[in-house]
Design a protein around this motif. Sequence first.
Motif, mmCIF file in Angstrom:
data_model
loop_
_atom_site.group_PDB
_atom_site.id
_atom_site.type_symbol
_atom_site.label_atom_id
_atom_site.label_comp_id
_atom_site.label_asym_id
_atom_site.label_seq_id
_atom_site.Cartn_x
_atom_site.Cartn_y
_atom_site.Cartn_z
ATOM 1 N N UNK A 409 35.945 7.066 67.294
ATOM 2 C CA UNK A 409 36.038 8.440 68.115
ATOM 3 C C UNK A 409 35.828 9.658 67.119
ATOM 4 N N UNK A 410 36.342 9.659 66.095
ATOM 5 C CA UNK A 410 35.949 10.797 65.038
ATOM 6 C C UNK A 410 34.810 10.567 64.289
ATOM 7 N N UNK A 411 33.914 9.632 64.390
ATOM 8 C CA UNK A 411 32.592 9.630 63.623
ATOM 9 C C UNK A 411 31.540 9.994 64.357
ATOM 10 N N UNK A 412 30.810 10.841 63.648
ATOM 11 C CA UNK A 412 29.410 11.521 64.015
ATOM 12 C C UNK A 412 28.208 10.755 63.970
ATOM 13 N N UNK A 413 28.644 9.296 63.702
ATOM 14 C CA UNK A 413 27.313 8.454 63.313
ATOM 15 C C UNK A 413 27.117 7.572 64.666
ATOM 16 N N UNK A 414 25.902 7.135 65.022
ATOM 17 C CA UNK A 414 25.724 6.648 66.307
ATOM 18 C C UNK A 414 25.836 5.085 65.982
ATOM 19 N N UNK A 415 26.189 4.603 64.979
ATOM 20 C CA UNK A 415 26.066 3.153 64.475
ATOM 21 C C UNK A 415 27.748 2.693 64.897
ATOM 22 N N UNK A 416 27.620 1.416 65.369
ATOM 23 C CA UNK A 416 28.937 0.934 65.814
ATOM 24 C C UNK A 416 29.726 0.355 64.791
ATOM 25 N N UNK A 417 31.247 0.735 64.676
ATOM 26 C CA UNK A 417 31.831 0.306 63.322
ATOM 27 C C UNK A 417 32.551 -0.958 64.006
ATOM 28 N N UNK A 418 32.583 -2.016 63.163
ATOM 29 C CA UNK A 418 33.235 -3.346 63.711
ATOM 30 C C UNK A 418 34.283 -3.371 62.755
ATOM 31 N N UNK A 419 35.024 -4.544 62.998
ATOM 32 C CA UNK A 419 36.331 -5.011 62.229
ATOM 33 C C UNK A 419 35.639 -5.499 60.803
ATOM 34 N N UNK A 420 34.636 -6.331 60.960
ATOM 35 C CA UNK A 420 34.179 -6.951 59.667
ATOM 36 C C UNK A 420 33.788 -5.761 58.545
ATOM 37 N N UNK A 421 32.790 -4.715 58.964
ATOM 38 C CA UNK A 421 32.494 -3.870 58.374
ATOM 39 C C UNK A 421 33.800 -3.090 57.617
#
Length: 819
Positions: A409-421
């Motif tokens: 929600x607070x990220x400006x990046x369009x890439x999806x953040x996953x649990x593994x990352x």
Amino acid sequence: MKRAGTLRQVSDLSDFSRGHWLRELLCRGEEPSHVQPSPDGQHLLVLQKNGPPPLPRVVAFQRHSIAGADLERSWQPPQPALVGLLFLQSPVVLDSWVLAMVWEHGRTEVWHFVVSVGWQLLQRLELCQGARARIVSVCSQGASLVWCEERPPLDAHSDMSKCAFRFCVCARALEVGEQGVRLGTVRMILHNSPEYQVLASPQHIFLVPAAAGFATTSKFLLTWHPETAKLTITAPSAGFIHSKVLHSSSESDFRKLLLGSVGLLSGLTPLDIHTSAVSNSGGLLLVSTKGAVNMVEPDGTQRHIFDLEVDSLAPGSPVRLKTFGSILACVLAGVLYLVDQNSGRLIQKEVLSMKEVHFLEAPGDEDSIQFLSQAGIYSFSFSKPEDSSRPEPCLVEMVFEEACRYYQRRSLSSSKLTVEKLKKGGAFQAPVALASILQHSLHQKQKPAQGLQETYAKLLSTMSLELQSYRSLELLKTCVVCAPESEVESYCKELVEQEVSRILHSDMDKDNLAYLNSVFDSFPKAAWKATRSCLQLQQNGDGLLVARATPEVWKKVLGGPQLDDVGQNGMVPLFELICASFLRFKPKWLPSFVELTQQYVGMSWAYSSKEGPEGRVPLYKRALGVLARKNKHSEGDSEMELELLLCSKRPKAVLQALHLLIRLKRWQRVVEVAEKFSKLSPLLNKEIFTTLLAEFAQHRELDPYLDRLWPLCPAELTALDILTVVLQNLPHSQEDPVPFSSEGNQLTVGLLKPLLQRVVQRPSVQNEMYLDALQSPTFPPPTPPREHKIPSKAAADDVPQPSMARTSSPSALVQDDSV
């Protein structure tokens, strides 16, 4: 929480009569069109429509322990096909049932199985009343049959738009008694409708639009409530739309039912339904063509459960759905998905060696998942945790999943953040530290910091109170599950209070708001007490409501997701939830609570700030909306509406309340409101007085209060203004005016005389502006001194000489004075 399960074979079909035939059928790839187990699990009915042998047929298999005649029925196309295999409860014998075979043309065969005798045909019945009717879908609820039938038009060349609404939905009781089987009267639920698939839950009947239906009628669902004879229109995208109680069959016309909702329905998006099924909790499971699995409740509330790992589903690809307790089992392309219905968490994913399976009932064990495949009947059961004192791995996973949502929600990046990352990357240390603390110390009673890093040990000492609260909460949940029925209510109250307090001290996002909605809906009284405790609401010595909540709690109450953010899916903001609790348990406190919230808003947000709650919809209007949505209205609602309007102290709201009081003819209260709120502002004072002056001109109800009304007259109103308002509002009479009326309700100059005298005698605003000039001792101002000049001779010759004769004309005097 469910642990990983194991798959094992429980039957190779050899324990069923003619099981070798079914095994060979499955091995040849001839998948049955429908598999229906009996309620006791001792019989298996298989419907085969396609493939060799050429004749479609239905065969009943029973275990070898039950002797008796077999059941097999086949039919030759174009004969009417079999459309339903339904098990109905028999009221004659306890835990007994009968089998109803429903054919396309309405013929119904009722079968009963008797031990050592076998299957016996009880009776053949005609379900439909018309000879040309054709059943397209049928289901059963208790001892009743509900079906959708097509009634073709008499004219073969009829308009296709009219032919689309040639279906009707009917219900009929099927009574099995000692004298045989008897059909009850036909109940018309819906007629002149498009085609629907009927699905039965324990209390409701869902009507799902057929795939071949019109786009205009495929935007909503219908739900039939048999107990109340009510039909509800809902849409997953909009929630509840409309409901109507059908007192007679004349009210069940499809087009008349939608007449009042055409405008709203036209703006909805068409339904995206690939597969539908009914859960054991009574909800409707819908799978979209994109693989999204959603649950639709009978009241129209939709909840997303899970997303299947597929880009799109072809129209013919089978998707099997069934619920076992709180677990949703789904099979797609040979992959078994086991999902927790409540949380939407994927419990386990199992790749099967077979592509086609049919779920079966598991009598006596709702947590055991059974299905039929080519190799036999398999069961999927869950293992219990070996040591309940060890921390659950899913708790650690929840930490990372919550962190993913928080950082996304607070990220400006369009890439999806996953649990593994999140686990592999070293940028986010907070979830790693919290997961480590939970793994090592949550369930350890002694030396909880042993084995932790020094930094984590310091953090653990800071979090000790929060962890202790979490332990208490988990222990309380365990007590709720294990407590006897007499103690459950007390545990639930404590649990609800802790949950409401926890959410009010955390981020108020849509997930937490949806959870609060469910808590307030399931435990209304406990939620009300918890809200009072969190806001510290109580009356002081003067009887006024006071709240000692912290600013953070107030911001959660007023600054969370609003109505335009949460949508119309049955979920309401927290402020509306609290107002509904006030209306239910303490309605006299609601206006004071709204006034308290307005005071807090005035201190925390700038006036008309769009970020604050008053920048969208005023709080008193939101409270009025809650009042309007009450299920049961009472005589006190008008008084509550008045109090909510007046407590806002807004000019428009005060005038609205004044007009409401005038409409109710409560003149004593009208005068009291006028006296109180005329002091707020000169503009409001003028509006109030003008309104009451207009009422005074029309009738004589305000005459006893004139001595209290005339002092409210604004200073800028003149006698001419007053007479203009009076003349404009005089009642129009059909008869010719007479000097003296026998009714005695006409306005007279004597009634207006005190007001006009008050206005005339007091100095006007314009006179006050020039008061200093009027009181000056040198008025008018003296004439400025003249300057005497001697004109030149030439000028004197050109100037005509004035006449010596005197005149009394003023103009002449003026001319003479100017020389």
